[in-house]
Scaffold this motif. Structure first.
Motif, PDB file in Angstrom:
ATOM      1  N   ALA A 146       0.835  -1.208   0.000  1.00 37.18           N
ATOM      2  CA  ALA A 146       0.000   0.000   0.000  1.00 37.18           C
ATOM      3  C   ALA A 146       0.870   1.259   0.000  1.00 37.18           C
ATOM      4  O   ALA A 146       0.565   2.250  -0.681  1.00 37.18           O
ATOM      5  N   PHE A 147       1.974   1.215   0.749  1.00 35.58           N
ATOM      6  CA  PHE A 147       2.932   2.330   0.790  1.00 35.58           C
ATOM      7  C   PHE A 147       3.546   2.565  -0.588  1.00 35.58           C
ATOM      8  O   PHE A 147       3.654   3.717  -1.050  1.00 35.58           O
ATOM      9  N   VAL A 148       3.936   1.501  -1.263  1.00 38.07           N
ATOM     10  CA  VAL A 148       4.514   1.620  -2.609  1.00 38.07           C
ATOM     11  C   VAL A 148       3.485   2.214  -3.571  1.00 38.07           C
ATOM     12  O   VAL A 148       3.806   3.084  -4.390  1.00 38.07           O
ATOM     13  N   LYS A 149       2.254   1.765  -3.451  1.00 38.54           N
ATOM     14  CA  LYS A 149       1.183   2.233  -4.340  1.00 38.54           C
ATOM     15  C   LYS A 149       0.932   3.734  -4.184  1.00 38.54           C
ATOM     16  O   LYS A 149       0.687   4.448  -5.164  1.00 38.54           O
ATOM     17  N   LYS A 150       1.044   4.222  -2.958  1.00 38.73           N
ATOM     18  CA  LYS A 150       0.771   5.635  -2.689  1.00 38.73           C
ATOM     19  C   LYS A 150       1.960   6.542  -2.987  1.00 38.73           C
ATOM     20  O   LYS A 150       1.810   7.775  -2.983  1.00 38.73           O
ATOM     21  N   ASN A 151       3.135   5.941  -3.215  1.00 39.86           N
ATOM     22  CA  ASN A 151       4.345   6.742  -3.422  1.00 39.86           C
ATOM     23  C   ASN A 151       5.098   6.312  -4.677  1.00 39.86           C
ATOM     24  O   ASN A 151       6.251   5.834  -4.601  1.00 39.86           O
ATOM     25  N   PRO A 152       4.503   6.456  -5.849  1.00 36.30           N
ATOM     26  CA  PRO A 152       5.167   6.014  -7.087  1.00 36.30           C
ATOM     27  C   PRO A 152       6.475   6.764  -7.335  1.00 36.30           C
ATOM     28  O   PRO A 152       6.542   7.991  -7.200  1.00 36.30           O
ATOM     29  N   GLY A 153       7.516   5.980  -7.637  1.00 32.25           N
ATOM     30  CA  GLY A 153       8.805   6.565  -7.956  1.00 32.25           C
ATOM     31  C   GLY A 153       9.571   7.114  -6.771  1.00 32.25           C
ATOM     32  O   GLY A 153      10.598   7.776  -6.952  1.00 32.25           O
ATOM     33  N   LYS A 154       9.127   6.808  -5.539  1.00 29.61           N
ATOM     34  CA  LYS A 154       9.788   7.357  -4.351  1.00 29.61           C
ATOM     35  C   LYS A 154      10.319   6.283  -3.398  1.00 29.61           C
ATOM     36  O   LYS A 154      11.070   6.593  -2.477  1.00 29.61           O
ATOM     37  N   VAL A 155       9.956   5.030  -3.630  1.00 31.45           N
ATOM     38  CA  VAL A 155      10.341   3.947  -2.721  1.00 31.45           C
ATOM     39  C   VAL A 155      11.588   3.251  -3.274  1.00 31.45           C
ATOM     40  O   VAL A 155      11.608   2.803  -4.423  1.00 31.45           O
ATOM     41  N   SER A 156      12.641   3.178  -2.441  1.00 31.70           N
ATOM     42  CA  SER A 156      13.903   2.568  -2.882  1.00 31.70           C
ATOM     43  C   SER A 156      14.024   1.140  -2.351  1.00 31.70           C
ATOM     44  O   SER A 156      13.769   0.877  -1.178  1.00 31.70           O
ATOM     45  N   ILE A 157      14.413   0.224  -3.248  1.00 34.24           N
ATOM     46  CA  ILE A 157      14.635  -1.177  -2.879  1.00 34.24           C
ATOM     47  C   ILE A 157      16.054  -1.553  -3.291  1.00 34.24           C
ATOM     48  O   ILE A 157      16.403  -1.490  -4.468  1.00 34.24           O
ATOM     49  N   GLY A 158      16.867  -1.935  -2.316  1.00 37.60           N
ATOM     50  CA  GLY A 158      18.259  -2.287  -2.577  1.00 37.60           C
ATOM     51  C   GLY A 158      18.413  -3.721  -3.055  1.00 37.60           C
ATOM     52  O   GLY A 158      17.703  -4.615  -2.598  1.00 37.60           O
ATOM     53  N   THR A 159      19.358  -3.935  -3.965  1.00 40.24           N
ATOM     54  CA  THR A 159      19.638  -5.274  -4.494  1.00 40.24           C
ATOM     55  C   THR A 159      21.149  -5.455  -4.657  1.00 40.24           C
ATOM     56  O   THR A 159      21.854  -4.494  -4.966  1.00 40.24           O
ATOM     57  N   PRO A 160      21.670  -6.664  -4.443  1.00 40.97           N
ATOM     58  CA  PRO A 160      23.072  -6.934  -4.773  1.00 40.97           C
ATOM     59  C   PRO A 160      23.191  -7.145  -6.283  1.00 40.97           C
ATOM     60  O   PRO A 160      22.745  -8.146  -6.819  1.00 40.97           O
ATOM     61  N   GLY A 161      23.761  -6.172  -6.978  1.00 42.31           N
ATOM     62  CA  GLY A 161      23.834  -6.245  -8.432  1.00 42.31           C
ATOM     63  C   GLY A 161      22.577  -5.684  -9.076  1.00 42.31           C
ATOM     64  O   GLY A 161      21.633  -5.255  -8.402  1.00 42.31           O
ATOM     65  N   SER A 162      22.580  -5.688 -10.397  1.00 40.77           N
ATOM     66  CA  SER A 162      21.423  -5.183 -11.148  1.00 40.77           C
ATOM     67  C   SER A 162      21.115  -6.117 -12.306  1.00 40.77           C
ATOM     68  O   SER A 162      21.930  -6.963 -12.679  1.00 40.77           O
ATOM     69  N   ASN A 163      19.914  -5.970 -12.863  1.00 45.35           N
ATOM     70  CA  ASN A 163      19.457  -6.793 -13.980  1.00 45.35           C
ATOM     71  C   ASN A 163      19.535  -8.282 -13.657  1.00 45.35           C
ATOM     72  O   ASN A 163      19.770  -9.120 -14.535  1.00 45.35           O
ATOM     73  N   ASN A 164      19.342  -8.617 -12.392  1.00 44.09           N
ATOM     74  CA  ASN A 164      19.367 -10.008 -11.950  1.00 44.09           C
ATOM     75  C   ASN A 164      18.038 -10.376 -11.296  1.00 44.09           C
ATOM     76  O   ASN A 164      17.066  -9.614 -11.375  1.00 44.09           O
ATOM     77  N   LEU A 165      17.982 -11.533 -10.634  1.00 40.63           N
ATOM     78  CA  LEU A 165      16.730 -11.961 -10.018  1.00 40.63           C
ATOM     79  C   LEU A 165      16.280 -11.009  -8.925  1.00 40.63           C
ATOM     80  O   LEU A 165      15.086 -10.721  -8.789  1.00 40.63           O
ATOM     81  N   ASN A 166      17.229 -10.520  -8.128  1.00 39.30           N
ATOM     82  CA  ASN A 166      16.871  -9.558  -7.081  1.00 39.30           C
ATOM     83  C   ASN A 166      16.230  -8.319  -7.701  1.00 39.30           C
ATOM     84  O   ASN A 166      15.216  -7.807  -7.193  1.00 39.30           O
ATOM     85  N   HIS A 167      16.826  -7.852  -8.784  1.00 41.63           N
ATOM     86  CA  HIS A 167      16.306  -6.681  -9.500  1.00 41.63           C
ATOM     87  C   HIS A 167      14.908  -6.983 -10.059  1.00 41.63           C
ATOM     88  O   HIS A 167      13.985  -6.161  -9.952  1.00 41.63           O
ATOM     89  N   ILE A 168      14.770  -8.156 -10.645  1.00 39.84           N
ATOM     90  CA  ILE A 168      13.468  -8.556 -11.200  1.00 39.84           C
ATOM     91  C   ILE A 168      12.400  -8.552 -10.115  1.00 39.84           C
ATOM     92  O   ILE A 168      11.301  -8.002 -10.291  1.00 39.84           O
ATOM     93  N   PHE A 169      12.705  -9.140  -8.951  1.00 39.60           N
ATOM     94  CA  PHE A 169      11.705  -9.211  -7.886  1.00 39.60           C
ATOM     95  C   PHE A 169      11.436  -7.838  -7.269  1.00 39.60           C
ATOM     96  O   PHE A 169      10.317  -7.581  -6.805  1.00 39.60           O
ATOM     97  N   ALA A 170      12.436  -6.964  -7.256  1.00 34.50           N
ATOM     98  CA  ALA A 170      12.190  -5.596  -6.794  1.00 34.50           C
ATOM     99  C   ALA A 170      11.180  -4.909  -7.716  1.00 34.50           C
ATOM    100  O   ALA A 170      10.224  -4.262  -7.258  1.00 34.50           O
ATOM    101  N   LEU A 171      11.383  -5.086  -9.030  1.00 26.22           N
ATOM    102  CA  LEU A 171      10.446  -4.508  -9.992  1.00 26.22           C
ATOM    103  C   LEU A 171       9.066  -5.151  -9.892  1.00 26.22           C
ATOM    104  O   LEU A 171       8.035  -4.472 -10.046  1.00 26.22           O
ATOM    105  N   MET A 172       9.036  -6.462  -9.624  1.00 28.16           N
ATOM    106  CA  MET A 172       7.751  -7.146  -9.481  1.00 28.16           C
ATOM    107  C   MET A 172       6.987  -6.627  -8.264  1.00 28.16           C
ATOM    108  O   MET A 172       5.748  -6.594  -8.268  1.00 28.16           O
ATOM    109  N   THR A 173       7.708  -6.208  -7.226  1.00 25.07           N
ATOM    110  CA  THR A 173       7.053  -5.620  -6.059  1.00 25.07           C
ATOM    111  C   THR A 173       6.325  -4.350  -6.458  1.00 25.07           C
ATOM    112  O   THR A 173       5.188  -4.102  -6.030  1.00 25.07           O
TER     113      THR A 173
END
Length: 329
Positions: A146-173
Motif C-alpha cells: 500500500a505504501f509503494v502504491k501511494k508513493n510512485p517513484g519514491k520507494v527505494s529497494i536495494g539489491t546486490p547487483g542489477s538486472n538479476n533476479l533480485n532486480h526482477i523481484f524488486a520490480l515485481m514488487t
C-alpha cells in the motif's frame, strides 16, 4: 638391418606416446591438486556466496586440500567470472557462478557466455526475501505494498547487483502495487543489509543467509518470501502467493550458486574437482550451515548441472525481456 632397428625404435616411440596419452588423464586425476586452488567469488566478502565458499574452503582444508577464496566484486559478477573464463584451464582457478550473472548473459549485458565454463557442482539454491528496516512503519506485506502504491517513484529497494533476479523481484514488487519503484544496486548483499539496517533505503531483496543475523537481531524485518512455499526456518514469513500477489507471471525463477572451471579444463581434472567439492557440499557440516540460511543443497554436478544452467538462462531470457522492457516503458 639399420632399417629394422629404426622401425623398432619408431614402433617403440609410438607405443610410448600412446601409453603416455592413455595414462595422462589418470596421472592428472591422481596428482591434482598439487598446490592451492583459487576460488573466485565475484561478490563482496560477507555475502552468502562468500560464506558458502569459505565454508567449503574450511571443509576441504581439513582434508589437506587448500582452497583460497578471492573476492572480485563488480558488474553483477561479470568481472570476477571473466577472470575465471580467462584463467589457465588447469583446475587451479575456479569460480562461483550465480543466477545474477546468468541474467546478464541472458540479456547480452556481458560478453561472457556459458560455453566459456565447465560446470562442476551446484552449491545452493536460495529463496529471496523482501525486507524493511525493523523500525519501518510498515510491519507486514500488505502495508508495504500500500505504501509503494501511494508513493510512485519514491520507494527505494536495494539489491546486490542489477538486472538479476533480485532486480526482477524488486520490480515485481512495484508491479503488483501498480507503481514505479527505485532500484538501488550494490556490489554485494553485505552492503545492502548494512544500508537497510541503517535506514538508507526503504527495502531490500536478499537471501535469508544474507539477512538472518540482522533479522534475529531485530535490525531488519522480513515481510515476504518470493516463493510458492514458506521457508521452514521462517514459517511466520508469508509467501507473496499466500497473500494473493503473483510474482511469477512469466514463469518460475530460481536463484542458485554453482562452481565452474574454465571450459577447456581437462576432463580428468573436472572429475577430480567434482568429486572433491561434491563431498564437501554433501557434508553434514555444509548442509547444516546452508539450512540455517534457508538454502537448499542438492547433488547436481557436471553435465546435469550444465543443462540446468542452460535452462535457467533460457527462462531468464524470456522473463528479463518482459520485465525490463516494461521498466523502460
Amino acid at each position: 638391418m639399420k632399417q629394422n632397428i629404426f622401425s623398432r625404435i619408431a614402433r617403440s616411440l609410438v607405443g610410448s606416446l600412446v601409453a603416455l596419452t592413455v595414462a595422462a588423464p589418470v596421472l592428472a586425476q591422481n596428482t591434482f591438486p598439487s598446490r592451492e586452488i583459487r576460488l573466485i567469488v565475484p561478490w563482496n566478502a560477507g555475502g552468502s556466496n562468500d560464506i558458502s565458499a569459505r565454508a567449503l574452503s574450511s571443509i576441504l582444508g581439513e582434508k589437506g586440500i587448500r582452497v583460497v577464496v578471492e573476492n572480485v566484486p563488480g558488474a553483477t559478477g561479470s568481472i570476477g567470472m571473466t577472470r575465471v573464463a580467462r584463467a589457465e584451464p588447469d583446475g587451479y582457478t575456479i569460480g562461483m557462478g550465480t543466477s545474477s550473472t546468468l541474467a546478464l548473459i541472458a540479456q547480452n549485458l556481458t560478453p561472457l557466455r556459458n560455453s566459456e565454463f565447465a560446470s562442476i557442482a551446484r552449491v545452493t539454491t536460495d529463496p529471496l526475501l523482501l525486507l524493511v528496516p525493523y523500525n519501518s512503519p510498515y510491519k507486514n506485506l500488505d502495508e508495504f505494498i500500500a505504501f509503494v502504491k501511494k508513493n510512485p517513484g519514491k520507494v527505494s529497494i536495494g539489491t546486490p547487483g542489477s538486472n538479476n533476479l533480485n532486480h526482477i523481484f524488486a520490480l515485481m514488487t512495484g508491479r503488483i502495487a501498480g507503481s514505479e519503484i527505485i532500484v538501488a544496486p550494490y556490489t554485494g548483499g553485505s552492503r545492502v543489509i548494512a544500508d537497510l539496517a541503517g535506514g538508507q533505503i526503504n527495502a531490500a531483496v536478499l537471501k535469508p543467509s544474507e539477512s538472518k543475523a540482522q533479522i534475529d537481531g531485530k535490525l531488519v524485518r522480513a515481510l515476504g518470501v518470493f516463493a510458492n512455499e514458506p521457508l521452514q526456518a521462517m514459517p511466520d514469513v508469508p509467501t507473496f502467493k499466500s497473500k494473493g500477489y503473483d510474482v511469477f507471471p512469466y514463469g518460475p525463477l530460481v536463484q542458485m550458486a554453482y562452481l565452474v572451471a574454465p571450459a577447456k579444463t581437462p576432463q580428468a581434472v573436472q572429475d577430480r574437482l567434482i568429486a572433491m567439492f561434491s563431498e564437501a557440499i554433501q557434508s553434514e557440516r555444509f548442509k547444516k550451515l546452508s539450512a540455517e540460511g534457508s538454502a537448499v543443497v542438492d547433488n547436481l554436478t557436471g553435465e546435469a548441472l550444465n543443462k540446468e544452467v542452460v535452462g535457467v538462462t533460457a527462462a531468464l531470457v524470456e522473463v528479463g525481456e518482459k520485465v525490463f522492457a516494461n521498466q523502460k516503458k
